[in-house]
Design a protein around this motif. Structure first.
Motif, PDB file in Angstrom:
ATOM      1  N   TYR A  51       0.830  -1.206   0.000  1.00 50.76           N
ATOM      2  CA  TYR A  51       0.000   0.000   0.000  1.00 50.76           C
ATOM      3  C   TYR A  51       0.863   1.254   0.000  1.00 50.76           C
ATOM      4  O   TYR A  51       0.563   2.226  -0.702  1.00 50.76           O
ATOM      5  CB  TYR A  51      -0.951   0.017   1.201  1.00 50.76           C
ATOM      6  N   ASN A  52       1.930   1.247   0.771  1.00 53.55           N
ATOM      7  CA  ASN A  52       2.831   2.402   0.797  1.00 53.55           C
ATOM      8  C   ASN A  52       3.467   2.635  -0.567  1.00 53.55           C
ATOM      9  O   ASN A  52       3.638   3.778  -0.991  1.00 53.55           O
ATOM     10  CB  ASN A  52       3.902   2.226   1.876  1.00 53.55           C
ATOM     11  N   GLU A  53       3.802   1.551  -1.252  1.00 53.46           N
ATOM     12  CA  GLU A  53       4.363   1.668  -2.606  1.00 53.46           C
ATOM     13  C   GLU A  53       3.334   2.263  -3.561  1.00 53.46           C
ATOM     14  O   GLU A  53       3.650   3.127  -4.381  1.00 53.46           O
ATOM     15  CB  GLU A  53       4.841   0.299  -3.099  1.00 53.46           C
ATOM     16  N   ASP A  54       2.076   1.815  -3.453  1.00 52.03           N
ATOM     17  CA  ASP A  54       1.002   2.377  -4.282  1.00 52.03           C
ATOM     18  C   ASP A  54       0.827   3.863  -4.010  1.00 52.03           C
ATOM     19  O   ASP A  54       0.611   4.656  -4.943  1.00 52.03           O
ATOM     20  CB  ASP A  54      -0.321   1.650  -4.033  1.00 52.03           C
ATOM     21  N   ILE A  55       0.919   4.264  -2.761  1.00 47.67           N
ATOM     22  CA  ILE A  55       0.780   5.678  -2.409  1.00 47.67           C
ATOM     23  C   ILE A  55       1.912   6.488  -3.022  1.00 47.67           C
ATOM     24  O   ILE A  55       1.694   7.562  -3.595  1.00 47.67           O
ATOM     25  CB  ILE A  55       0.740   5.860  -0.877  1.00 47.67           C
ATOM     26  N   LYS A  56       3.126   5.968  -2.930  1.00 50.55           N
ATOM     27  CA  LYS A  56       4.272   6.674  -3.525  1.00 50.55           C
ATOM     28  C   LYS A  56       4.081   6.828  -5.032  1.00 50.55           C
ATOM     29  O   LYS A  56       4.336   7.896  -5.594  1.00 50.55           O
ATOM     30  CB  LYS A  56       5.570   5.907  -3.241  1.00 50.55           C
ATOM     31  N   ASN A  57       3.629   5.752  -5.693  1.00 50.61           N
ATOM     32  CA  ASN A  57       3.395   5.820  -7.139  1.00 50.61           C
ATOM     33  C   ASN A  57       2.312   6.834  -7.474  1.00 50.61           C
ATOM     34  O   ASN A  57       2.433   7.594  -8.435  1.00 50.61           O
ATOM     35  CB  ASN A  57       3.021   4.443  -7.690  1.00 50.61           C
ATOM     36  N   PHE A  58       1.244   6.846  -6.684  1.00 48.13           N
ATOM     37  CA  PHE A  58       0.155   7.799  -6.889  1.00 48.13           C
ATOM     38  C   PHE A  58       0.664   9.232  -6.751  1.00 48.13           C
ATOM     39  O   PHE A  58       0.331  10.105  -7.566  1.00 48.13           O
ATOM     40  CB  PHE A  58      -0.970   7.532  -5.883  1.00 48.13           C
ATOM     41  N   GLU A  59       1.477   9.467  -5.725  1.00 50.30           N
ATOM     42  CA  GLU A  59       2.015  10.814  -5.497  1.00 50.30           C
ATOM     43  C   GLU A  59       2.919  11.257  -6.651  1.00 50.30           C
ATOM     44  O   GLU A  59       3.057  12.441  -6.910  1.00 50.30           O
ATOM     45  CB  GLU A  59       2.773  10.863  -4.163  1.00 50.30           C
ATOM     46  N   LYS A  60       3.513  10.291  -7.346  1.00 54.41           N
ATOM     47  CA  LYS A  60       4.359  10.597  -8.508  1.00 54.41           C
ATOM     48  C   LYS A  60       3.549  10.742  -9.790  1.00 54.41           C
ATOM     49  O   LYS A  60       4.089  11.010 -10.840  1.00 54.41           O
ATOM     50  CB  LYS A  60       5.402   9.494  -8.702  1.00 54.41           C
ATOM     51  N   ASP A  64      -1.876   3.780 -12.308  1.00 54.63           N
ATOM     52  CA  ASP A  64      -2.149   2.412 -12.753  1.00 54.63           C
ATOM     53  C   ASP A  64      -3.082   1.653 -11.809  1.00 54.63           C
ATOM     54  O   ASP A  64      -3.923   0.887 -12.250  1.00 54.63           O
ATOM     55  CB  ASP A  64      -0.854   1.622 -12.917  1.00 54.63           C
ATOM     56  N   ASN A  65      -2.932   1.828 -10.522  1.00 57.56           N
ATOM     57  CA  ASN A  65      -3.733   1.075  -9.556  1.00 57.56           C
ATOM     58  C   ASN A  65      -4.896   1.891  -8.985  1.00 57.56           C
ATOM     59  O   ASN A  65      -5.454   1.553  -7.952  1.00 57.56           O
ATOM     60  CB  ASN A  65      -2.858   0.584  -8.400  1.00 57.56           C
ATOM     61  N   VAL A  66      -5.260   2.957  -9.670  1.00 58.30           N
ATOM     62  CA  VAL A  66      -6.317   3.841  -9.194  1.00 58.30           C
ATOM     63  C   VAL A  66      -7.610   3.546  -9.948  1.00 58.30           C
ATOM     64  O   VAL A  66      -7.610   3.348 -11.152  1.00 58.30           O
ATOM     65  CB  VAL A  66      -5.919   5.329  -9.406  1.00 58.30           C
TER      66      VAL A  66
END
Length: 87
Positions: A51-60, A64-66
């Motif tokens: 989940y933390n990795e997904d959050i980091k990707n979202f912030e960038k 993809d996972n949204v």
């Protein structure tokens, strides 16, 4: 089986007694509570990392996972979770 003596408050003793059925020992109740906790932890470490990795990707800006959800569907999901927590 090796046994250990632990000190607990009278309040904790009373609570354990309430949870135990006639045939349960305190060891049975404590083991059940530990198993229940492990099975119902909000997140396992690996899940939290994902989940933390997904959050980091979202912030960038990586989406993809949204997925989109309506406010109505979100309210239904929250209500369902609240009801499950009350059980």
């Amino acid at each position: 089986m090796m046994t250990k003596t632990i000190k607990i408050s009278q309040e904790t003793h009373d609570l354990l007694s309430e949870l135990a059925s006639k045939n349960d020992t305190f060891n049975d109740v404590i083991t059940f509570l530990i198993d229940y906790y492990r099975e119902n932890e909000e997140f396992l470490d690996k899940q939290a990392e994902a989940y933390n990795e997904d959050i980091k990707n979202f912030e960038k800006g990586n989406l993809d996972n949204v997925s989109e959800i309506t406010l109505s569907d979100l309210e239904k999901r929250i209500s369902k979770l609240e009801n499950e927590l009350k059980k």
